[in-house]
Design a protein around this motif. Structure first.
Motif, PDB file in Angstrom:
ATOM      1  N   HIS A 364       0.837  -1.205   0.000  1.00 37.13           N
ATOM      2  CA  HIS A 364       0.000   0.000   0.000  1.00 37.13           C
ATOM      3  C   HIS A 364       0.871   1.254   0.000  1.00 37.13           C
ATOM      4  CE1 HIS A 364      -3.986  -1.933   0.870  1.00 37.13           C
ATOM      5  NE2 HIS A 364      -3.154  -2.925   1.161  1.00 37.13           N
ATOM      6  N   ALA A 365       2.002   1.224   0.720  1.00 36.28           N
ATOM      7  CA  ALA A 365       2.884   2.384   0.779  1.00 36.28           C
ATOM      8  C   ALA A 365       3.535   2.657  -0.572  1.00 36.28           C
ATOM      9  CB  ALA A 365       3.954   2.174   1.845  1.00 36.28           C
ATOM     10  N   VAL A 366       3.973   1.598  -1.247  1.00 37.52           N
ATOM     11  CA  VAL A 366       4.588   1.778  -2.573  1.00 37.52           C
ATOM     12  C   VAL A 366       3.571   2.326  -3.563  1.00 37.52           C
ATOM     13  CG1 VAL A 366       5.565   0.541  -4.534  1.00 37.52           C
ATOM     14  CG2 VAL A 366       6.392   0.057  -2.228  1.00 37.52           C
ATOM     15  N   ARG A 367       2.363   1.784  -3.551  1.00 39.04           N
ATOM     16  CA  ARG A 367       1.345   2.292  -4.480  1.00 39.04           C
ATOM     17  C   ARG A 367       1.019   3.746  -4.166  1.00 39.04           C
ATOM     18  NH1 ARG A 367      -2.277   0.372  -8.185  1.00 39.04           N
ATOM     19  NH2 ARG A 367      -1.674  -1.804  -7.850  1.00 39.04           N
ATOM     20  N   ALA A 368       0.959   4.089  -2.892  1.00 41.39           N
ATOM     21  CA  ALA A 368       0.696   5.482  -2.514  1.00 41.39           C
ATOM     22  C   ALA A 368       1.784   6.402  -3.067  1.00 41.39           C
ATOM     23  CB  ALA A 368       0.620   5.608  -0.994  1.00 41.39           C
ATOM     24  N   HIS A 369       3.041   5.985  -2.941  1.00 38.69           N
ATOM     25  CA  HIS A 369       4.160   6.779  -3.439  1.00 38.69           C
ATOM     26  C   HIS A 369       4.080   6.956  -4.947  1.00 38.69           C
ATOM     27  CE1 HIS A 369       8.205   8.270  -3.964  1.00 38.69           C
ATOM     28  NE2 HIS A 369       8.515   7.232  -4.728  1.00 38.69           N
ATOM     29  N   LEU A 370       3.756   5.884  -5.650  1.00 42.21           N
ATOM     30  CA  LEU A 370       3.658   5.960  -7.114  1.00 42.21           C
ATOM     31  C   LEU A 370       2.484   6.837  -7.544  1.00 42.21           C
ATOM     32  CD1 LEU A 370       4.395   2.219  -8.027  1.00 42.21           C
ATOM     33  CD2 LEU A 370       5.979   4.159  -8.025  1.00 42.21           C
ATOM     34  N   LEU A 371       1.367   6.733  -6.852  1.00 41.25           N
ATOM     35  CA  LEU A 371       0.211   7.576  -7.167  1.00 41.25           C
ATOM     36  C   LEU A 371       0.525   9.043  -6.908  1.00 41.25           C
ATOM     37  CD1 LEU A 371      -2.591   5.293  -5.672  1.00 41.25           C
ATOM     38  CD2 LEU A 371      -2.371   5.944  -8.095  1.00 41.25           C
ATOM     39  N   GLU A 372       1.280   9.307  -5.833  1.00 45.06           N
ATOM     40  CA  GLU A 372       1.685  10.684  -5.565  1.00 45.06           C
ATOM     41  C   GLU A 372       2.584  11.207  -6.680  1.00 45.06           C
ATOM     42  OE1 GLU A 372       3.840  13.360  -2.039  1.00 45.06           O
ATOM     43  OE2 GLU A 372       3.767  11.173  -1.886  1.00 45.06           O
ATOM     44  N   MET A 373       3.504  10.377  -7.150  1.00 49.74           N
ATOM     45  CA  MET A 373       4.374  10.766  -8.260  1.00 49.74           C
ATOM     46  C   MET A 373       3.555  11.065  -9.513  1.00 49.74           C
ATOM     47  SD  MET A 373       7.620   8.120  -8.019  1.00 49.74           S
ATOM     48  CE  MET A 373       8.325   8.779  -9.558  1.00 49.74           C
ATOM     49  N   ALA A 374       2.465  10.303  -9.716  1.00 44.80           N
ATOM     50  CA  ALA A 374       1.623  10.465 -10.903  1.00 44.80           C
ATOM     51  C   ALA A 374       0.643  11.624 -10.769  1.00 44.80           C
ATOM     52  CB  ALA A 374       0.862   9.165 -11.169  1.00 44.80           C
ATOM     53  N   GLY A 375       0.609  12.274  -9.610  1.00 42.22           N
ATOM     54  CA  GLY A 375      -0.296  13.397  -9.409  1.00 42.22           C
ATOM     55  C   GLY A 375      -1.700  13.000  -9.028  1.00 42.22           C
ATOM     56  N   GLU A 376      -1.927  11.732  -8.705  1.00 39.68           N
ATOM     57  CA  GLU A 376      -3.263  11.267  -8.320  1.00 39.68           C
ATOM     58  C   GLU A 376      -3.383  11.391  -6.801  1.00 39.68           C
ATOM     59  OE1 GLU A 376      -4.469   7.570 -10.106  1.00 39.68           O
ATOM     60  OE2 GLU A 376      -3.081   7.857 -11.786  1.00 39.68           O
ATOM     61  N   THR A 377      -3.604  12.614  -6.344  1.00 37.85           N
ATOM     62  CA  THR A 377      -3.514  12.933  -4.923  1.00 37.85           C
ATOM     63  C   THR A 377      -4.542  12.194  -4.070  1.00 37.85           C
ATOM     64  OG1 THR A 377      -2.669  15.113  -5.487  1.00 37.85           O
ATOM     65  CG2 THR A 377      -3.516  14.818  -3.256  1.00 37.85           C
ATOM     66  N   ALA A 378      -5.801  12.176  -4.518  1.00 37.86           N
ATOM     67  CA  ALA A 378      -6.849  11.551  -3.708  1.00 37.86           C
ATOM     68  C   ALA A 378      -6.572  10.064  -3.481  1.00 37.86           C
ATOM     69  CB  ALA A 378      -8.206  11.745  -4.371  1.00 37.86           C
ATOM     70  N   SER A 379      -6.174   9.372  -4.556  1.00 38.02           N
ATOM     71  CA  SER A 379      -5.887   7.940  -4.430  1.00 38.02           C
ATOM     72  C   SER A 379      -4.646   7.715  -3.574  1.00 38.02           C
ATOM     73  CB  SER A 379      -5.696   7.315  -5.811  1.00 38.02           C
ATOM     74  OG  SER A 379      -6.893   7.380  -6.565  1.00 38.02           O
ATOM     75  N   ALA A 380      -3.621   8.560  -3.766  1.00 42.06           N
ATOM     76  CA  ALA A 380      -2.407   8.426  -2.968  1.00 42.06           C
ATOM     77  C   ALA A 380      -2.720   8.608  -1.493  1.00 42.06           C
ATOM     78  CB  ALA A 380      -1.368   9.445  -3.422  1.00 42.06           C
ATOM     79  N   LEU A 381      -3.542   9.594  -1.169  1.00 40.32           N
ATOM     80  CA  LEU A 381      -3.926   9.851   0.217  1.00 40.32           C
ATOM     81  C   LEU A 381      -4.597   8.631   0.831  1.00 40.32           C
ATOM     82  CD1 LEU A 381      -4.329  11.841   2.569  1.00 40.32           C
ATOM     83  CD2 LEU A 381      -6.406  12.649   1.432  1.00 40.32           C
ATOM     84  N   SER A 382      -5.485   7.998   0.072  1.00 39.12           N
ATOM     85  CA  SER A 382      -6.191   6.825   0.564  1.00 39.12           C
ATOM     86  C   SER A 382      -5.224   5.676   0.844  1.00 39.12           C
ATOM     87  CB  SER A 382      -7.241   6.385  -0.464  1.00 39.12           C
ATOM     88  OG  SER A 382      -7.849   5.169  -0.075  1.00 39.12           O
TER      89      SER A 382
END
Length: 426
Positions: A364-382
């Motif tokens: 979950h932490a790795v996916r959050a980091h990748l989503l943050e890199m991609a600019g998908e803030t809401a999903s990264a936050l979740s």
């Protein structure tokens, strides 16, 4: 000699596996020998601080433990078996101390034991830790750990394991060396990042893993994977001083002050790694992991990391030791080379194959980091919140919560006079 309690404790801890190894070789009864040794250690802890350490502390412990063991052997049959084994074995001597300790390590890492039991037994018998110390490291009651160690000893006895060290160069037929390396690797990882509790590290565990692996490498210097595992430990342990901030908070690799890394350990680890390649064999997982660690350690700044080389090494690692965790780590390198979209696609394929457990916080932490890199803030936050809920290591949890809070603050409009979270990094 000094009789300060801390010195006595350190001495007893270093002598315990040596004496246990000699006793076990003589009698073949690991369980009874371990009990006799514990009684001898208690006697030494009582007498040595007050009376002084004897001139030959190893001999004192061995004599006391042997006497305790002899007292336990009441029946004639047990006495005959002990005498027969003693007659078959070589005369005790200082030259056998290292071999006995190493044989003890191989016995404790027998394939019949689960990894958790093998680690606990290794820490007790070879590392010299008390049951209470091991229980504290794994956040379980002392009685629970005592039962785990007792069951491990009973399983060893039932397996009729042989007390010996593999001959250098001989085939690892029962997979004993591979199992020993696996146990030492797990022990180091638990010490480097504790699976739970208030501290990020357990330096006693990682330190024991390094010490035992040094001993193993000293006895089997031609084994490339042994050298590779020791190199991996040293290259990783070198970063520990910079992994936490002044309040024990986790500092990720890209933000660490690399001047605080232990460059002596880095040089030693790099030299071990280079020396482990003979050019005639394909490297195993520990040498590849050490090579990845070396690439990170050689970068003076995070932005100078050779990510294409890291990605290539993870590709090699997937060939020699495939597994979902390897793919998860490769996804980070993919993001740094090909962008977060490619890395997220790799994770989606991994999820579709059911490769990762749902409760694995790192996924979950790795996916959050990748989503943050991609600019998908809401999903990264979740996903940051989801990762934080799944870890029981307090510094990791606080780090993930801080990342989530920072993203949440970024995502909402800032109002005049909005209060800042106390203690939140800038």
């Amino acid at each position: 000699m000094t009789d300060r309690p801390v010195v006595v404790e350190d001495l007893l801890r270093s002598l315990a596996p040596q004496v246990l190894g000699v006793l076990t070789r003589r009698t073949g009864d690991f369980d009874a020998c371990e009990d006799a040794l514990q009684e001898a250690l208690i006697a030494a802890a009582r007498h040595w601080p007050a009376q002084g350490v004897p001139e030959n502390p190893h001999g004192w412990l061995l004599k006391t433990a042997t006497r305790r063991h002899t007292d336990r052997m009441r029946s004639d049959a047990a006495r005959r078996r002990r005498e027969e084994r003693t007659a078959r074995g070589p005369a005790p001597g200082r030259a056998r101390v290292a071999d006995d300790s190493l044989a003890l390590l191989f016995m404790c890492c027998h394939p019949a034991l689960t990894p958790a039991s093998a680690i606990a037994l290794t820490l007790r018998a070879v590392g010299g830790l008390t049951t209470a110390q091991i229980a504290a490291a794994y956040l379980v009651p002392e009685a629970t750990m005592a039962q785990r160690i007792s069951r491990a000893k009973q399983r060893l006895k039932a397996s009729s394991t042989v007390f010996e060290v593999p001959v250098p160069g001989a085939p690892d037929r029962p997979g004993r060396l591979r199992n020993v390396l696996h146990v030492l690797y797990l022990m180091f990882n638990e010490g480097y990042t504790a699976s739970g509790g208030p501290d990020l590290h357990r330096a006693d565990l990682s330190g024991e893993a390094v010490r035992l692996t040094r001993q193993l490498h000293g006895s089997l210097p031609a084994e490339g994977e042994v050298a590779g595992l020791l190199a991996l430990m040293l290259l990783t342990e070198a970063r520990r001083p910079a992994r936490t901030g002044p309040h024990g908070e986790l500092v990720p690799l890209d933000l660490q002050d690399r001047a605080r890394w232990d460059h002596v350990l880095i040089a030693e680890g790099a030299a071990l790694l280079i020396g482990s390649f003979s050019g005639r064999e394909r490297p195993g997982e520990y040498r590849v992991l050490a090579a990845i660690a070396a690439v990170h350690d050689q970068a003076a700044r995070a932005e100078e990391t050779d990510w294409p080389q890291v990605l290539g090494l993870y590709g090699l690692l997937e060939q020699v030791a495939p597994g979902p965790l390897v793919t998860l780590n490769r996804a980070v390198a993919v993001a740094m080379v090909d962008g977060p979209a490619a890395a997220l696609a790799l994770l989606d394929r991994l999820d579709a194959d059911g490769g990762l457990p749902e409760d694995l916080h790192r996924a979950h932490a790795v996916r959050a980091h990748l989503l943050e890199m991609a600019g998908e803030t809401a999903s990264a936050l979740s996903y940051y919140r989801s990762a934080a809920a799944r870890t029981t290591n307090t510094p990791e949890q606080r780090y993930l919560i801080t990342r989530a809070a920072r993203l949440e603050r970024r995502a909402r409009p800032t109002t005049a006079g909005e209060a800042r979270c106390p203690g939140e990094p800038g």
